[in-house]
Design an enzyme around this catalytic site. Structure first.
Site: not given
Length: 314
Positions: A220, A222-223, A225, A251-252
């Protein structure tokens, strides 16, 4: 069924602030209480999506009882292993611009006898599960190779294994060849032992992990993708820009979306980014409901090795 194992669950209290100012008395505009812990959040998102799941966790004291009580209305079946210690409470401070500050307690110590029961319950549940998902930090008393041990138990019972952790527990889990790991950018950089400033760096490390026996790596960003690397392909997915209310649990939620959509391939990657995007638009550590998730707004891209990455922990 998807079984989540969370050795260090928590009760998460989230306070909304206009601005965090050190040394001052601040008044929260809103406070919410949620069940917490990475695996707990994965099960919450899966249950909301209609995927069968069970959350396995140690629980102790009034906080442990409260945690199970909060999961019941969300439709998450809980298998609790009683422990002598008290389940931890965490505090999250969210500012008006979405900046999130999280204060995590270390959690209770788990005795060898309690740990043995947790392992036994994992093996029992794995016998009727498709996936066993090992999530989060390890409390005191739990060896670093705990997830590697759980992975072997799950594999012997016929289940696939996913690991979402960091540091020594994640590094030790690699030796058992999990079917999936889901680090964020910071966690992958820690695992690699070097900064990962471009998407090409991330892909290089992921391909090395797959070559060493990991089935797939979902990172992951963040912004930016997420990127998925497995034996057959490398894909990058990017979601739409949204107003960020809280990054806790994003993230979960992404991992839950990936597993809910089959746990492999581009469709699952698109779902992961859709769930992660929906999660940051929620308050506190609330997991997105199906109506919040829009996979059709996620773009699948070729992984551009020159793409610069920053602030991508999730």
């Amino acid at each position: 069924m998807i079984v989540t194992v969370t050795p260090n669950p928590s009760l998460d209290r989230t306070a909304q602030l206009s601005e965090l100012r050190r040394g001052e008395v601040l008044r929260a505009s809103r406070v919410r209480l949620d069940p917490g812990g990475k695996g707990v959040n994965v099960s919450r998102a899966l249950a909301a999506a209609g995927s069968p799941t069970v959350a396995l966790l140690p629980a102790g004291g009034p906080v442990g009882e409260r945690l199970a009580d909060l999961l019941a209305p969300e439709g998450v079946p809980v298998v609790a292993v009683p422990i002598a210690g008290t389940t931890r409470s965490n505090i999250t401070l969210v500012e008006a611009d979405g900046t999130t500050t999280k204060i995590n307690e270390p959690g209770p110590e788990i005795s060898p006898a309690e740990l043995a029961v947790l392992e036994q319950r994992t093996a029992e549940l794995a016998a009727r599960a498709e996936w066993v998902v090992c999530c989060g930090s390890l409390p005191a008393g739990v060896p670093d190779d705990f997830y590697a041990q759980l992975g072997k138990l799950a594999r012997d019972a016929g289940a696939k294994v996913a690991v979402d952790s960091s540091g020594a527990p994640l590094a030790a889990a690699l030796a058992a060849g999990p079917d999936l790991i889901k680090p964020n950018l910071d966690e992958l950089a820690e695992l690699a032992g070097r900064p990962l400033t471009q998407l090409g760096d991330v892909v290089e490390v992921c391909r090395g992990l797959v070559a060493d026996g990991v089935g797939a790596v979902l990172v992951s960003l963040g912004a930016r993708g997420a990127v998925l690397v497995d034996e057959t392909e490398t894909r990058h997915a990017l979601g739409p820009l949204v107003a960020v209310r809280s990054t806790v649990g994003a993230g979960d939620a992404a991992l839950a979306g990936f597993l809910h959509a089959g746990g492999t391939g581009p469709r699952a990657l698109r779902a992961a980014v859709a769930y992660g995007t929906a999660a940051v638009a929620q308050e506190g550590s609330r997991m997105p409901a199906p109506q919040d998730v829009h996979p059709d707004q996620v773009r699948l891209l070729a992984a551009d090795p020159t793409l610069t990455l920053s602030g991508a922990a999730a």
